[in-house]
Motif scaffolding. Structure first.
Motif: not given
Length: 432
Positions: A294-312, A280-290
């Motif tokens: 890379t152009k996408v044909k389907n405007p819905l083809s953005y899927y959130e990926v969350r990454i857990l880092t071992d570093a502090s 869904t549209d939020n500040e994180w997705l807007s920043a990513y698109k900015a």
């Protein structure tokens, strides 16, 4: 020689040559042939990784929202955007005369959330049971619509509960998707319960909004029909987005290399989750698109990926841009061949031409789990040191042809010539 004899001899010679050529080069020929091969390589093993570079952002692992009915309920605010709060800190002081009514709302919501929690847990249990027992088609339905009413003196509060889930399952993958979606809903319910329980645990003599977690205040809504405070949890993750076919490549548990301002060295992380629903549209997705042009044909083809880092990452602020490289495929100590040298390549199966111990061309079936750039990673089929070659004109005859390779183009130096010694030269010239 007469003209007739000349013609007869020409026909005889031509027939003889044609017959020999047929016997030598026809598909049914049993005469051993040799094939000159120019393109070849010897199989060696090494480590190979298929990488996917992504733009990412430092984001909270969870977002908690604390709210009250309207602005008349709040007497004074104690926090602003950017403030750090701990569990139990006062966010706002409530009007005493309105506190009981707000408490009734929280109690009614707590009861509704408990029922919703029970319904979703029951649905997950049913899905897991059906997945174990399913052979072909299975279905699971949870349909509950309840109203929880609470009477606190003269205040009546109604909180609607609607859990309506219908899952038609034909494969284990569908079960897994349904369970994953239900577990996400359960996590959201538990987060809301934590907020409500924190408010109800406070001292009734001093009614106030309190923080349910340690974190940073991200937004304060001070006016309107509903007042709210969004709190970022202190646990941080990296958020990025998979586009189009990338959603099929990235999986939970994939290793990620992260680099950016605030990281002394490249940090290692792990893919925590890959959303199955469009973001869904939020500040994180807007920043990513900015940042990602890379152009996408389907405007819905953005899927959130969350990454857990071992570093502090405590020193890295929320919203900071980082570079994330997801290792979507990895093969350790594996051999590779030129991708164009594969024959009948379908899914993960193919065959290549190899020179056997007798010097003949041999077809070898290989397993290709993935390709990276111009190389095909070989998981099974080749042995270390095998000579793989490519020759388009090679045919699969009944008798495999002999293969000869070009002579080495590198000549030894004068020092190497002299170091070999004249006795060795005589030995190989005269005796061998």
């Amino acid at each position: 020689m007469s003209k007739v004899k000349t013609i007869a001899v020409s026909i005889a010679i031509s027939s003889f040559l044609a017959g020999n050529l047929y016997l030598l080069f026809s598909d049914k020929s049993v005469i051993t042939k040799s094939v000159y091969v120019e393109r070849y390589e010897r199989a060696t093993n090494s480590n190979h990784q298929e990488k996917l570079a992504k733009e990412g952002f430092i984001a909270p692992e969870e977002i908690y929202t604390v709210y009250v009915g309207n602005e008349d309920t709040v007497d004074s605010w104690h926090v602003k955007e950017g403030d750090f709060v701990t569990v139990g800190d006062e966010i706002a002081t409530l009007q005493t005369e309105r506190a009981e009514g707000q408490r009734a709302v929280w109690e009614a919501e707590r009861d509704a959330l408990r029922q919703q929690d029970s319904a979703v847990r029951s649905m997950i249990s049913n899905l897991e049971s059906e997945r174990r027992n399913a052979e072909s088609d299975s279905s699971s339905n949870v349909n509950r619509k309840d109203n929880v009413s609470e009477n606190k003196e003269d205040t009546k509060v109604e909180v609607g509960l609607n859990v309506d889930v219908q899952v038609d399952v034909k494969q284990d993958g569908s079960f897994a998707q349904a369970i994953a979606a239900a577990e996400q809903d359960l996590a959201e319910i538990e987060r809301q319960q934590a907020v409500v329980d924190a408010q109800l645990s406070q001292d009734s003599a001093r009614p106030s909004l309190i923080s349910p977690v340690d974190g940073v205040v991200s937004k304060v809504t001070r006016s309107g029909s509903i007042l709210a405070v969004d709190i970022f949890s202190s646990q941080k993750v990296v958020v990025t987005y998979a586009k189009n076919e990338e959603w099929q490549q990235i999986e939970n548990g994939d290793t990620v290399l992260i680099q950016g301002n605030g990281f002394e060295n490249a940090a290692e992380g792990t893919v925590l989750s890959v959303s199955e629903a469009p973001a869904t549209d939020n500040e994180w997705l807007s920043a990513y698109k900015a940042l990602d042009d890379t152009k996408v044909k389907n405007p819905l083809s953005y899927y959130e990926v969350r990454i857990l880092t071992d570093a502090s990452v405590e020193a890295v602020p929320f919203g900071a841009n980082v570079n994330a490289v997801v290792i979507v495929n990895e093969a350790l100590e594996a051999m590779t061949v030129n991708e164009k040298w594969l024959h009948d390549f379908y899914k993960e199966s193919a065959y290549v031409w190899v020179i056997d111990d007798s010097g003949r061309a041999t077809k070898v079936d290989v397993t290709i789990p993935f390709t990276w750039k111009t190389r095909a990673i070989v998981a099974d089929g080749l042995q270390l040191g095998d000579v793989v070659f490519h020759e388009p004109s090679l045919k699969t005859d009944e008798y495999a042809p002999k293969v000869f390779l070009p002579l080495p183009s590198d000549l030894p130096s004068k020092a190497q010539w002299r170091a070999f010694g004249w006795k060795n030269y005589l030995k190989y010239i005269l005796i061998q």
